[in-house]
Write an enzyme that holds these catalytic residues in place. Structure first.
Site, PDB file in Angstrom:
ATOM      1  N   VAL A  12      25.173  18.646 -37.921  1.00  0.00           N
ATOM      2  CA  VAL A  12      24.504  17.821 -36.908  1.00  0.00           C
ATOM      3  C   VAL A  12      24.195  18.653 -35.664  1.00  0.00           C
ATOM      4  O   VAL A  12      23.087  18.604 -35.117  1.00  0.00           O
ATOM      5  CB  VAL A  12      25.377  16.594 -36.534  1.00  0.00           C
ATOM      6  CG1 VAL A  12      24.828  15.874 -35.315  1.00  0.00           C
ATOM      7  CG2 VAL A  12      25.466  15.633 -37.710  1.00  0.00           C
ATOM      8  N   GLU A 149      23.194  10.021 -33.889  1.00  0.00           N
ATOM      9  CA  GLU A 149      22.158  10.669 -34.718  1.00  0.00           C
ATOM     10  C   GLU A 149      21.961   9.847 -35.980  1.00  0.00           C
ATOM     11  O   GLU A 149      22.882   9.183 -36.442  1.00  0.00           O
ATOM     12  CB  GLU A 149      22.568  12.109 -35.041  1.00  0.00           C
ATOM     13  CG  GLU A 149      23.941  12.286 -35.663  1.00  0.00           C
ATOM     14  CD  GLU A 149      23.994  12.100 -37.163  1.00  0.00           C
ATOM     15  OE1 GLU A 149      22.926  12.165 -37.782  1.00  0.00           O
ATOM     16  OE2 GLU A 149      25.095  11.859 -37.695  1.00  0.00           O
ATOM     17  N   ARG A 152      19.271  12.304 -42.027  1.00  0.00           N
ATOM     18  CA  ARG A 152      19.635  12.297 -43.451  1.00  0.00           C
ATOM     19  C   ARG A 152      19.597  13.724 -43.955  1.00  0.00           C
ATOM     20  O   ARG A 152      18.602  14.427 -43.751  1.00  0.00           O
ATOM     21  CB  ARG A 152      18.635  11.463 -44.260  1.00  0.00           C
ATOM     22  CG  ARG A 152      18.716   9.980 -44.021  1.00  0.00           C
ATOM     23  CD  ARG A 152      17.461   9.297 -44.477  1.00  0.00           C
ATOM     24  NE  ARG A 152      16.282   9.838 -43.778  1.00  0.00           N
ATOM     25  CZ  ARG A 152      15.026   9.648 -44.158  1.00  0.00           C
ATOM     26  NH1 ARG A 152      14.764   8.957 -45.246  1.00  0.00           N
ATOM     27  NH2 ARG A 152      14.025  10.148 -43.466  1.00  0.00           N
ATOM     28  N   GLU A 153      20.663  14.151 -44.606  1.00  0.00           N
ATOM     29  CA  GLU A 153      20.666  15.510 -45.152  1.00  0.00           C
ATOM     30  C   GLU A 153      19.515  15.638 -46.146  1.00  0.00           C
ATOM     31  O   GLU A 153      19.171  14.690 -46.836  1.00  0.00           O
ATOM     32  CB  GLU A 153      22.002  15.795 -45.832  1.00  0.00           C
ATOM     33  CG  GLU A 153      23.112  15.872 -44.816  1.00  0.00           C
ATOM     34  CD  GLU A 153      24.436  16.308 -45.410  1.00  0.00           C
ATOM     35  OE1 GLU A 153      24.455  17.040 -46.406  1.00  0.00           O
ATOM     36  OE2 GLU A 153      25.458  15.892 -44.854  1.00  0.00           O
ATOM     37  N   GLY A 267      27.807   9.084 -51.334  1.00  0.00           N
ATOM     38  CA  GLY A 267      28.716  10.149 -50.931  1.00  0.00           C
ATOM     39  C   GLY A 267      28.216  10.721 -49.623  1.00  0.00           C
ATOM     40  O   GLY A 267      27.505  10.051 -48.870  1.00  0.00           O
ATOM     41  N   CYS A 270      28.755  11.046 -44.110  1.00  0.00           N
ATOM     42  CA  CYS A 270      28.735   9.898 -43.190  1.00  0.00           C
ATOM     43  C   CYS A 270      29.194   8.580 -43.797  1.00  0.00           C
ATOM     44  O   CYS A 270      30.191   8.020 -43.347  1.00  0.00           O
ATOM     45  CB  CYS A 270      27.329   9.729 -42.621  1.00  0.00           C
ATOM     46  SG  CYS A 270      26.925  10.981 -41.415  1.00  0.00           S
ATOM     47  N   LYS A 273      33.037   8.111 -44.831  1.00  0.00           N
ATOM     48  CA  LYS A 273      34.007   8.175 -43.725  1.00  0.00           C
ATOM     49  C   LYS A 273      33.722   7.094 -42.672  1.00  0.00           C
ATOM     50  O   LYS A 273      34.640   6.492 -42.140  1.00  0.00           O
ATOM     51  CB  LYS A 273      34.036   9.594 -43.137  1.00  0.00           C
ATOM     52  CG  LYS A 273      33.311   9.819 -41.843  1.00  0.00           C
ATOM     53  CD  LYS A 273      33.532  11.197 -41.280  1.00  0.00           C
ATOM     54  CE  LYS A 273      32.381  11.645 -40.403  1.00  0.00           C
ATOM     55  NZ  LYS A 273      32.090  10.857 -39.224  1.00  0.00           N
ATOM     56  N   LYS A 330      23.564  14.371 -53.072  1.00  0.00           N
ATOM     57  CA  LYS A 330      22.175  13.957 -53.279  1.00  0.00           C
ATOM     58  C   LYS A 330      21.337  15.229 -53.361  1.00  0.00           C
ATOM     59  O   LYS A 330      21.839  16.324 -53.039  1.00  0.00           O
ATOM     60  CB  LYS A 330      21.699  13.027 -52.172  1.00  0.00           C
ATOM     61  CG  LYS A 330      21.622  13.667 -50.805  1.00  0.00           C
ATOM     62  CD  LYS A 330      21.045  12.666 -49.829  1.00  0.00           C
ATOM     63  CE  LYS A 330      20.559  13.333 -48.580  1.00  0.00           C
ATOM     64  NZ  LYS A 330      20.011  12.425 -47.618  1.00  0.00           N
ATOM     65  N   ARG A 337      30.459  17.048 -50.004  1.00  0.00           N
ATOM     66  CA  ARG A 337      31.475  16.173 -49.417  1.00  0.00           C
ATOM     67  C   ARG A 337      31.367  14.755 -49.999  1.00  0.00           C
ATOM     68  O   ARG A 337      30.301  14.162 -49.986  1.00  0.00           O
ATOM     69  CB  ARG A 337      31.330  16.131 -47.886  1.00  0.00           C
ATOM     70  CG  ARG A 337      31.907  17.388 -47.240  1.00  0.00           C
ATOM     71  CD  ARG A 337      31.683  17.388 -45.758  1.00  0.00           C
ATOM     72  NE  ARG A 337      30.302  17.675 -45.422  1.00  0.00           N
ATOM     73  CZ  ARG A 337      29.828  17.712 -44.180  1.00  0.00           C
ATOM     74  NH1 ARG A 337      30.623  17.458 -43.170  1.00  0.00           N
ATOM     75  NH2 ARG A 337      28.556  17.999 -43.951  1.00  0.00           N
TER      76      ARG A 337
END
Ligand code: UDX
Length: 443
Positions: A12, A149, A152-153, A267, A270, A273, A330, A337
């Protein structure tokens, strides 16, 4: 142009830093690792993320982005400091240690600084944390904001450069006004709120999308047991104008329904957790958070649905060669993670299967379980003589695979499609024993 220091060179922090540099600010990223800072200063991204490498190169070249391990110097020479340190969950509760440590160090620098400075929390923190934990540690007169924030990865650079909205929680009007100048070039709506409203917006956003995913996975389980293909259900439900409205003949916000696709569970860094931290927060104020609790429970068991499908075909998995395609949570990221693939692989190993796994980019973690996995250098090597395959991540390379790619390599062409990326009818017609999340092969 503002001079910004960003604490944290994680995912991030770095994506935020480089995009703020691209928006015309002068940015210094502060991390602990010398090697990471060196990489960034040489225009190299420590993470796999489309577009990140080239933007870092460009910004370093234009002298708008640097990285350092000198925390105090970076804070002293900036007008705004953004906190982007990790907020992991420990025992299902948020751990704010890194936030507290970084804030103390910032405070130590700012106590001698005469010019107005704003500190902004970018890390995801539970409602009340900025006001009750960060603020008391800072010297009086320092501006304070909470700026969540929504990156999206895999799409983070684009999301950071062209956000759909910017949320700025502000301690007072001056903090928000000065801080918002860093986003001067962004034309999207800017929403100014209280600090805790901004914090709650972030958790609500993540919990909503996580809930949509768990809901779609619950429907997948119901469809499967009913003998219905969940894809047929979603194809019709997704066309409801309330989910993807049509304006002037054009469907708007089609992205919204992208969270109503069944799969092996969510998964990443974010959703898993944050849903847990949000549940603990709600419980701490006397709310049961029943929906969020169910969202987490469904998600915890969802990866195992793929194993059940495989067992239906193969009965015992003991000694069977099972290929797993994809480790990342993804596509377009190397992030593993909380990836459902890790749960799937661990369970296969527990059931004494011989696991051959492949991912175009990601690496498996260390540890005794994953040492037992053979990592294949290519998809075809992974599929060679396999008794079954679970396709976990929807990488483009996997989407392209044809029935023949599976049939020509595998001992038995048993395909479990966790992302429903293949056309079921084509695969079944070609003689593949095909099943997937939300669809069970009836033979
Ligand atoms: C998420 C939020 O989208 C982002 O706003 C926040 O800032 C960080 O967390 P990210 O974790 O990068 O972003 O990925 P996202 O694309 O939202 O997907 C999360 C997980 O949900 C992935 O594992 C994905 O495979 C899964 N997913 C998504 C589904 O299973 N079904 C869907 O329909 C959509």
């Amino acid at each position: 142009m503002k001079k910004i220091s960003i604490i944290g060179t994680g995912y991030v922090g770095l994506v935020t830093g480089v995009s703020l540099a691209a928006l015309g600010n002068s940015v210094v990223c502060v991390g602990r690792q010398e090697s990471k800072a060196k990489d960034i200063n040489h225009g190299k991204s420590p993470y796999y993320e489309p577009g990140l490498d080239s933007l870092i190169k460009d910004m370093v070249k234009k002298k708008r982005l640097t990285a350092t391990t000198d925390f105090d110097m970076a804070v002293a020479n900036s007008d705004i400091t953004i906190l982007a340190v990790g907020t992991p969950t420990i025992n299902n509760k948020i751990d704010l240690t890194a936030i507290k440590e970084a804030t103390r160090q910032i405070a130590n620098v700012l106590k001698n600084k005469k010019i107005y400075h704003v500190v902004a929390v970018k890390s995801t923190v539970v409602p009340g944390a900025t006001e009750n934990i960060v603020k008391p540690l800072l010297p009086s007169g320092v501006g304070l904001c909470m700026n969540p924030e929504f990156l999206r990865e895999g799409n983070a650079v684009e999301d950071a450069l062209h956000p759909d909205r910017i949320v700025i929680g502000q301690l007072n009007e001056k903090s928000g006004r000065v801080f918002s100048e860093i986003y001067k070039k962004n034309t999207c709506p800017k929403i100014f709120t209280s600090l805790k409203t901004a914090e709650l917006i972030k958790y609500t956003s993540n919990a909503l999308f996580a809930a949509l995913i768990s809901f779609s996975n619950e429907i997948a389980r119901i469809s499967q047991k009913t003998g219905v293909d969940v894809v047929n259900v979603w194809d019709a439900v997704h066309l409801d104008n309330r989910l993807a409205p049509v304006v002037n003949g054009k469907r708007i916000r089609p992205g919204f329904i992208s969270y109503l696709y069944s799969g092996p569970g969510f998964g990443g860094s974010c959703f898993p957790k944050d849903t847990k931290a949000f549940r603990a927060y709600a419980q701490s104020i006397g709310e049961n958070a029943q929906v969020i609790d169910s969202v987490i429970k469904i998600n915890d068991s969802q990866p195992l649905q793929t194993i059940a499908l495989l067992q239906k075909e193969l009965k015992s998995l003991k000694g069977k060669k099972i290929a797993v395609l994809g480790f990342s949570f993804k596509p377009d990221t190397d992030d593993i993670r909380e990836s459902p693939a890790l749960t799937i692989i661990s369970e296969l190993i527990r059931l004494k299967a011989h696991v051959i796994a492949h991912d175009p980019v990601a690496k498996l973690p260390d540890g005794t379980i994953f040492k037992q996995v053979t990592v294949a250098p290519s998809v075809s090597k992974a599929l060679e003589k396999a008794d079954g395959v679970i396709v976990v991540t929807s990488w483009q390379d996997y989407k392209k695979l044809t029935p023949d790619d599976f049939k020509s390599k595998m001992k038995q062409a048993i395909v479990v499609d966790a992302r429903r990326i293949y056309d079921k009818n084509t695969f079944v017609k070609a003689g593949i024993r095909y099943s997937g999340i939300g669809y069970e092969n009836e033979n």
